[in-house]
Design a protein around this motif. Sequence first.
Motif, PDB file in Angstrom:
ATOM      1  N   GLY A  83     -31.671  35.044-113.910  1.00 20.72           N
ATOM      2  CA  GLY A  83     -32.540  34.873-112.757  1.00 20.72           C
ATOM      3  C   GLY A  83     -32.201  35.803-111.607  1.00 20.72           C
ATOM      4  N   GLN A  84     -31.030  36.439-111.674  1.00 18.62           N
ATOM      5  CA  GLN A  84     -30.607  37.358-110.618  1.00 18.62           C
ATOM      6  C   GLN A  84     -31.153  38.767-110.817  1.00 18.62           C
ATOM      7  OE1 GLN A  84     -26.329  37.156-110.509  1.00 18.62           O
ATOM      8  NE2 GLN A  84     -26.300  34.942-110.144  1.00 18.62           N
ATOM      9  N   TYR A  85     -31.764  39.008-111.967  1.00 22.62           N
ATOM     10  CA  TYR A  85     -32.259  40.354-112.275  1.00 22.62           C
ATOM     11  C   TYR A  85     -33.778  40.332-112.376  1.00 22.62           C
ATOM     12  CZ  TYR A  85     -27.352  41.160-113.319  1.00 22.62           C
ATOM     13  OH  TYR A  85     -25.980  41.250-113.220  1.00 22.62           O
ATOM     14  N   THR A  86     -34.376  41.430-111.967  1.00 24.68           N
ATOM     15  CA  THR A  86     -35.837  41.527-111.975  1.00 24.68           C
ATOM     16  C   THR A  86     -36.299  42.688-112.841  1.00 24.68           C
ATOM     17  OG1 THR A  86     -35.801  42.938-109.988  1.00 24.68           O
ATOM     18  CG2 THR A  86     -36.047  40.551-109.671  1.00 24.68           C
ATOM     19  N   ILE A  87     -37.496  42.557-113.375  1.00 25.17           N
ATOM     20  CA  ILE A  87     -38.138  43.614-114.142  1.00 25.17           C
ATOM     21  C   ILE A  87     -38.959  44.464-113.171  1.00 25.17           C
ATOM     22  CG2 ILE A  87     -39.811  44.114-115.958  1.00 25.17           C
ATOM     23  CD1 ILE A  87     -37.143  43.008-116.966  1.00 25.17           C
ATOM     24  N   ASN A  88     -38.749  45.772-113.197  1.00 27.06           N
ATOM     25  CA  ASN A  88     -39.404  46.662-112.244  1.00 27.06           C
ATOM     26  C   ASN A  88     -40.778  47.125-112.699  1.00 27.06           C
ATOM     27  OD1 ASN A  88     -37.223  46.563-110.463  1.00 27.06           O
ATOM     28  ND2 ASN A  88     -36.166  48.218-111.522  1.00 27.06           N
TER      29      ASN A  88
END
Length: 206
Positions: free
Chosen positions: A21-26
């Motif tokens: 949940g701390q990482y996002t898809i760009n």
Amino acid sequence: TWCSRFNRALWETEFLDEKLGQYTINTSPVPKEKLAERFASIVKLMLARDDRGSDRDVFYAELGGFDTHDNMKERLADRFMELDESLEFLVTELQTQQLWLNTTIVLVSDFGRTLTPNSGGGSDHAWGGNYAVIGGSVKGGQALGHYPDDLTKEGPQIVGRGRVIPTTSYEAMWAPVAEWMGDGELGPLSASDLNTIFPNKEKTGS
């Protein structure tokens, strides 16, 4: 014990949920296909490699629907569209996240298909097929192996209904991938290591 393993599984699930949940898809929007969604999850796992204490990983994603015993052309068009859109998303996202040069993608199938159609406009189970290896450090743009000189039923590599005897072992494709990936703390894989892991890599049609 079963209880300790169950508790461990619960902890790992909660841990991964928090970390991912701390990482996002760009790359936006993420295609709606299920394969693209799986690829997005894999990218997040790659980004969380330090949290997971991993310096290298192997991930698996599956796309079904290729067992085309009928209506092959229509069904393949749909499958290839999902594969193309999902792969384009994955490569773009890996490049954006600076992961592309350290990633190798291998596209495989469990078996080939007959070259001749059946009565339902489909193809049946066969032997030889095609595989693809792509990645930021892969020397691509090559077709390896030997393409059959004669695709008729008289061809030396053709066995009934257009079933093709492969000229390159399935393991021959995996050996260089393992060699590239296996250069770790214990040093690179030796020729002996590769022969032990892939005993059929030099054998045709194995």
